[in-house]
Scaffold this motif. Structure first.
Motif, PDB file in Angstrom:
ATOM      1  N   VAL A  36       0.844  -1.202   0.000  1.00 12.28           N
ATOM      2  CA  VAL A  36       0.000   0.000   0.000  1.00 12.28           C
ATOM      3  C   VAL A  36       0.879   1.253   0.000  1.00 12.28           C
ATOM      4  CG1 VAL A  36      -1.682   1.336   1.313  1.00 12.28           C
ATOM      5  CG2 VAL A  36      -1.933  -1.136   1.138  1.00 12.28           C
ATOM      6  N   GLN A  37       1.871   1.246   0.868  1.00 12.66           N
ATOM      7  CA  GLN A  37       2.779   2.386   0.966  1.00 12.66           C
ATOM      8  C   GLN A  37       3.475   2.624  -0.376  1.00 12.66           C
ATOM      9  OE1 GLN A  37       3.052   4.145   3.814  1.00 12.66           O
ATOM     10  NE2 GLN A  37       4.498   5.605   2.941  1.00 12.66           N
ATOM     11  N   ASP A  38       3.859   1.517  -0.989  1.00  9.63           N
ATOM     12  CA  ASP A  38       4.531   1.593  -2.282  1.00  9.63           C
ATOM     13  C   ASP A  38       3.610   2.219  -3.346  1.00  9.63           C
ATOM     14  OD1 ASP A  38       6.978   0.470  -3.776  1.00  9.63           O
ATOM     15  OD2 ASP A  38       5.264  -0.118  -5.020  1.00  9.63           O
ATOM     16  N   ALA A  39       2.347   1.825  -3.310  1.00  6.13           N
ATOM     17  CA  ALA A  39       1.391   2.369  -4.287  1.00  6.13           C
ATOM     18  C   ALA A  39       1.218   3.875  -4.078  1.00  6.13           C
ATOM     19  CB  ALA A  39       0.050   1.647  -4.167  1.00  6.13           C
ATOM     20  N   PHE A  40       1.180   4.304  -2.822  1.00  7.03           N
ATOM     21  CA  PHE A  40       1.036   5.736  -2.529  1.00  7.03           C
ATOM     22  C   PHE A  40       2.268   6.506  -3.022  1.00  7.03           C
ATOM     23  CE2 PHE A  40      -1.968   4.877   1.297  1.00  7.03           C
ATOM     24  CZ  PHE A  40      -3.041   4.831   0.435  1.00  7.03           C
ATOM     25  N   CYS A  41       3.464   5.938  -2.759  1.00  3.35           N
ATOM     26  CA  CYS A  41       4.693   6.599  -3.214  1.00  3.35           C
ATOM     27  C   CYS A  41       4.698   6.738  -4.731  1.00  3.35           C
ATOM     28  CB  CYS A  41       5.935   5.787  -2.809  1.00  3.35           C
ATOM     29  SG  CYS A  41       6.303   5.895  -1.074  1.00  3.35           S
ATOM     30  N   ARG A  42       4.280   5.656  -5.396  1.00  5.21           N
ATOM     31  CA  ARG A  42       4.230   5.670  -6.853  1.00  5.21           C
ATOM     32  C   ARG A  42       3.264   6.720  -7.351  1.00  5.21           C
ATOM     33  NH1 ARG A  42       7.018   2.105  -9.450  1.00  5.21           N
ATOM     34  NH2 ARG A  42       6.576   2.282 -11.663  1.00  5.21           N
ATOM     35  N   ALA A  43       2.130   6.801  -6.682  1.00  4.56           N
ATOM     36  CA  ALA A  43       1.124   7.797  -7.077  1.00  4.56           C
ATOM     37  C   ALA A  43       1.733   9.192  -6.970  1.00  4.56           C
ATOM     38  CB  ALA A  43      -0.110   7.677  -6.189  1.00  4.56           C
ATOM     39  N   LEU A  44       2.420   9.407  -5.882  1.00  5.35           N
ATOM     40  CA  LEU A  44       3.017  10.725  -5.654  1.00  5.35           C
ATOM     41  C   LEU A  44       4.028  11.047  -6.762  1.00  5.35           C
ATOM     42  CD1 LEU A  44       2.999  13.018  -3.592  1.00  5.35           C
ATOM     43  CD2 LEU A  44       4.852  11.879  -2.387  1.00  5.35           C
ATOM     44  N   GLU A  45       4.838  10.041  -7.123  1.00  5.84           N
ATOM     45  CA  GLU A  45       5.866  10.262  -8.142  1.00  5.84           C
ATOM     46  C   GLU A  45       5.257  10.510  -9.519  1.00  5.84           C
ATOM     47  OE1 GLU A  45       8.110   6.696  -7.683  1.00  5.84           O
ATOM     48  OE2 GLU A  45       9.037   7.407  -5.824  1.00  5.84           O
ATOM     49  N   VAL A  46       4.258   9.698  -9.851  1.00 10.19           N
ATOM     50  CA  VAL A  46       3.711   9.768 -11.209  1.00 10.19           C
ATOM     51  C   VAL A  46       2.734  10.939 -11.359  1.00 10.19           C
ATOM     52  CG1 VAL A  46       2.320   8.541 -12.917  1.00 10.19           C
ATOM     53  CG2 VAL A  46       4.063   7.318 -11.584  1.00 10.19           C
ATOM     54  N   TRP A  47       1.869  11.119 -10.356  1.00 10.77           N
ATOM     55  CA  TRP A  47       0.816  12.129 -10.500  1.00 10.77           C
ATOM     56  C   TRP A  47       1.379  13.535 -10.553  1.00 10.77           C
ATOM     57  CZ3 TRP A  47      -3.491  10.063  -6.643  1.00 10.77           C
ATOM     58  CH2 TRP A  47      -3.857   8.784  -7.075  1.00 10.77           C
ATOM     59  N   LYS A  48       2.547  13.729  -9.945  1.00  7.61           N
ATOM     60  CA  LYS A  48       3.076  15.090  -9.992  1.00  7.61           C
ATOM     61  C   LYS A  48       3.537  15.452 -11.398  1.00  7.61           C
ATOM     62  CE  LYS A  48       7.509  13.935  -7.789  1.00  7.61           C
ATOM     63  NZ  LYS A  48       8.078  13.747  -6.477  1.00  7.61           N
ATOM     64  N   PHE A  49       3.814  14.455 -12.203  1.00  8.32           N
ATOM     65  CA  PHE A  49       4.159  14.735 -13.599  1.00  8.32           C
ATOM     66  C   PHE A  49       2.927  14.680 -14.500  1.00  8.32           C
ATOM     67  CE2 PHE A  49       8.307  13.703 -11.954  1.00  8.32           C
ATOM     68  CZ  PHE A  49       9.131  14.581 -12.646  1.00  8.32           C
ATOM     69  N   SER A  50       2.081  13.692 -14.270  1.00 10.89           N
ATOM     70  CA  SER A  50       1.001  13.460 -15.233  1.00 10.89           C
ATOM     71  C   SER A  50      -0.343  14.005 -14.757  1.00 10.89           C
ATOM     72  CB  SER A  50       0.867  11.962 -15.479  1.00 10.89           C
ATOM     73  OG  SER A  50       0.503  11.334 -14.266  1.00 10.89           O
ATOM     74  N   GLY A  51      -0.393  14.500 -13.541  1.00 12.75           N
ATOM     75  CA  GLY A  51      -1.674  14.951 -12.998  1.00 12.75           C
ATOM     76  C   GLY A  51      -2.432  13.764 -12.416  1.00 12.75           C
ATOM     77  N   VAL A  52      -3.476  14.057 -11.635  1.00 10.76           N
ATOM     78  CA  VAL A  52      -4.265  12.996 -11.017  1.00 10.76           C
ATOM     79  C   VAL A  52      -5.109  12.320 -12.094  1.00 10.76           C
ATOM     80  CG1 VAL A  52      -6.027  12.489  -9.289  1.00 10.76           C
ATOM     81  CG2 VAL A  52      -4.339  14.263  -8.841  1.00 10.76           C
ATOM     82  N   PRO A  53      -5.074  10.980 -12.168  1.00 12.80           N
ATOM     83  CA  PRO A  53      -5.859  10.287 -13.194  1.00 12.80           C
ATOM     84  C   PRO A  53      -7.362  10.458 -12.963  1.00 12.80           C
ATOM     85  CG  PRO A  53      -4.936   8.724 -11.627  1.00 12.80           C
ATOM     86  CD  PRO A  53      -4.357  10.057 -11.292  1.00 12.80           C
ATOM     87  N   ALA A  54      -8.147  10.125 -13.974  1.00 10.67           N
ATOM     88  CA  ALA A  54      -9.600  10.310 -13.896  1.00 10.67           C
ATOM     89  C   ALA A  54     -10.198   9.506 -12.735  1.00 10.67           C
ATOM     90  CB  ALA A  54     -10.239   9.898 -15.208  1.00 10.67           C
ATOM     91  N   ASN A  55      -9.668   8.309 -12.507  1.00  6.61           N
ATOM     92  CA  ASN A  55     -10.181   7.484 -11.409  1.00  6.61           C
ATOM     93  C   ASN A  55      -9.028   7.109 -10.485  1.00  6.61           C
ATOM     94  OD1 ASN A  55     -11.290   5.585  -9.709  1.00  6.61           O
ATOM     95  ND2 ASN A  55     -12.460   4.556 -11.317  1.00  6.61           N
ATOM     96  N   PRO A  56      -8.699   8.005  -9.551  1.00  4.26           N
ATOM     97  CA  PRO A  56      -7.504   7.758  -8.716  1.00  4.26           C
ATOM     98  C   PRO A  56      -7.583   6.483  -7.897  1.00  4.26           C
ATOM     99  CG  PRO A  56      -8.571   9.855  -8.130  1.00  4.26           C
ATOM    100  CD  PRO A  56      -9.341   9.276  -9.256  1.00  4.26           C
ATOM    101  N   SER A  57      -8.778   6.124  -7.409  1.00  5.57           N
ATOM    102  CA  SER A  57      -8.808   4.909  -6.587  1.00  5.57           C
ATOM    103  C   SER A  57      -8.550   3.673  -7.443  1.00  5.57           C
ATOM    104  CB  SER A  57     -10.091   4.766  -5.773  1.00  5.57           C
ATOM    105  OG  SER A  57     -11.174   5.256  -6.426  1.00  5.57           O
ATOM    106  N   ALA A  58      -9.074   3.672  -8.677  1.00  6.68           N
ATOM    107  CA  ALA A  58      -8.805   2.525  -9.561  1.00  6.68           C
ATOM    108  C   ALA A  58      -7.310   2.468  -9.895  1.00  6.68           C
ATOM    109  CB  ALA A  58      -9.630   2.638 -10.838  1.00  6.68           C
TER     110      ALA A  58
END
Lengths: 432, 100
Positions: A36-58
């Motif tokens: 879970v922690q890894d997924a959050f870190c990844r989200a932080l890394e990717v979303w800051k470049f690509s923006g929040v995806p349309a369905n963040p929980s998915a």
């Protein structure tokens, strides 16, 4: 660009932990937490470049799923995973379909509930059950949980570590078809009730985290209502109670962060939406024959919500509800609340006798509001010196600065009245 | 030590607004996060080890190529980088101009 919904990570934490623990087994909870922690870190890394995806929980769930697949492929034989899935995870033929099945939305929702039920293991003390729920389901850090419970980080760390060890003994998530469901659900409701109370009695406006745990307790209760198995009248009544109490939060503190007691609250500040919703839920909870303590407590809160002032409250109704509560789940705290209602209806002296009649009264001696309640009654009865002593006692047992300040101020009021009384005495004495 | 979810969630909007600012001002030319895993190939023997940051405490999260007027301008732009709020650092390297 999509905006991030508030508390997204907290809310996704429990969903991801549930399904991952189902997959890895409860004894591998730490591994699930890493994923879970890894997924959050990844989200932080990717979303800051690509923006929040349309369905963040998915997106988060898919990331967790891929990471889980990686781990299972790499360490297929290195660990024992969930016993009931064991052989299905062994070959590539069965691995993918098994995981696809687990990550379906209905299973995810069920697994989150099963994880909640797993955390409320009767082998654990209630304080550990709620700490674990906050940590595992709501994704609170140890530090956040410690500040919510007003204990040291060290103590919280120990509490959670010990609790996780106990959980590891069970390996599989609690099954909602288990014959013990009814008992376990009582434990879950009790935990959510305590969690809510822990936040509700937050008195300092700067500790936002404590208000958050009220909201988390309400959110988790609503999850139980979404599943037909766990959506019982008691669950609904608890949810009603939480709404009716939460409605008063805006009036519980003045602008300076001081406590305002129920009697003196500005009732126009109570949330009419929350009261309306609470009453609607209370009506809904009347289905069936089950009468839980949450039903009665919600009914009491509803009587308060209906009254435009303390004086216009239907105290007779409140006393009779407390009588029912005492019959169902007797406790000295409930008896004390009943005595306070008696004082309101029949005067302070009757209130004081009701307090004196409380069985196990000595169990209240460390409870600051016991001393404060007696203090208020003594003050009304004109015994200022005794009242002042009571508020001094209350200060001694107060649990935080706002409580202490409040009792101190009440003791001061007693002192002033007492002084005015003796001032009035002086001319009389001089006449002699 | 990983940050709790709530903290990570609070960092996110800062990053997004900084990146948006870079984009809106036309500074941003390219950028990508970097995977955390990688390999390190060293020396004549071409020794391959897991890396890239096993030995170092630095974790390079990603890179952006920006167009700035000069070094001072680039420094000014870097001031908004949220990594700095977390005591992280930004390394600025001019891309060499080649007349070919």
């Amino acid at each position: 660009m999509m905006e991030l919904s508030e508390h997204l990570f907290r809310h996704e934490h429990g969903r991801m932990i549930g399904v991952l623990t189902h997959l890895f087994g409860v004894h591998n909870l730490a591994l699930a937490e890493d994923v879970v922690q890894d997924a959050f870190c990844r989200a932080l890394e990717v979303w800051k470049f690509s923006g929040v995806p349309a369905n963040p929980s998915a997106w988060l769930m898919a990331t967790a799923k891929n990471r889980a697949l990686d781990i299972l492929r790499r360490e297929r034989t290195a660990r024992n995973y969930a016993p009931e899935l064991g052989h299905l995870l062994q070959t590539e033929w069965t691995l993918s379909p098994t995981i696809d099945e687990l990550f379906k939305s209905q299973t995810i929702a069920d697994d989150q509930l099963r994880m909640m039920f797993t955390c409320c293991n009767p082998l654990l003390p209630e304080s550990s059950q709620i700490a674990l729920t906050l940590r595992v389901i709501c994704g609170f850090s140890v530090e956040e949980a410690a500040s919510a419970f007003l204990i040291s980080q060290d103590a919280m760390e120990k509490r959670i570590t010990r609790a996780k060890k106990v959980l590891a003994g069970s390996r599989t998530l609690f099954d909602l078809k288990d014959s013990d469901l009814c008992n376990r659900q009582s434990a879950v409701l009790r935990s959510l009730y305590l969690l809510f109370n822990e936040g509700y009695h937050a008195t300092s406006s700067e500790i936002v985290v404590r208000k958050d745990i009220c909201l988390e307790a309400m959110r988790l209760t609503s999850l139980l209502l979404h599943n037909p198995t766990t959506s019982t009248p008691a669950t609904c009544a608890l949810y009603a109670l939480m709404h009716l109490l939460a409605a008063r939060i805006p009036a519980r503190m003045d602008e300076d962060g001081h406590i305002v007691v129920l009697k003196s609250q500005d009732r126009t500040q109570w949330s009419s939406e929350l009261i309306a919703e609470g009453k609607r839920l209370l009506d809904l909870s009347a289905e069936g024959t089950e009468l839980s303590e949450y039903h009665i407590e919600a009914a009491i809160a509803a009587v308060h919500a209906d009254a435009s002032s303390a004086a216009e409250t239907d105290w007779e109704m409140i006393i009779s509800l407390y009588d029912s509560l005492m019959a169902l789940a007797p406790s000295p705290v409930i008896a004390l609340n009943r005595a306070i209602a008696v004082a309101q209806l029949e005067g302070p002296l009757c209130g004081i006798s009701a307090v004196e009649e409380i069985a196990d009264r000595d169990r209240l001696l460390h409870y600051p509001f016991y001393h404060a309640a007696v203090g208020e009654m003594q003050l009304l009865a004109g015994n200022c010196a005794i009242a002042m002593h009571c508020f001094d006692e209350a200060q001694l047992y107060s649990r935080n600065a706002s409580e202490k300040a409040f009792f101190k101020q009440r003791a001061e009021v007693c002192r002033i009245i007492e002084m005015e009384k003796s001032d009035r005495c002086i001319p009389a004495c001089q006449r002699e | 030590m990983a940050a709790p979810p709530e903290t990570m969630e609070k960092i996110m909007p800062k990053w997004m607004s900084w990146m948006k600012e870079l984009q809106d001002n036309g500074y941003l030319k390219a950028g990508r996060p970097l995977e955390r895993s990688g390999k390190l190939v060293t020396g004549k023997s071409r020794t391959v080890t897991d890396g890239p940051h096993v030995e170092s405490k630095d974790l390079i999260g990603g890179f952006v190529i920006i167009e700035a007027n000069d070094m001072n301008h680039a420094i000014e732009i870097s001031h908004g980088c949220p990594a700095l709020d977390n005591d992280g650092c930004v390394e600025i390297r001019p891309v060499m101009k080649l007349d070919m």
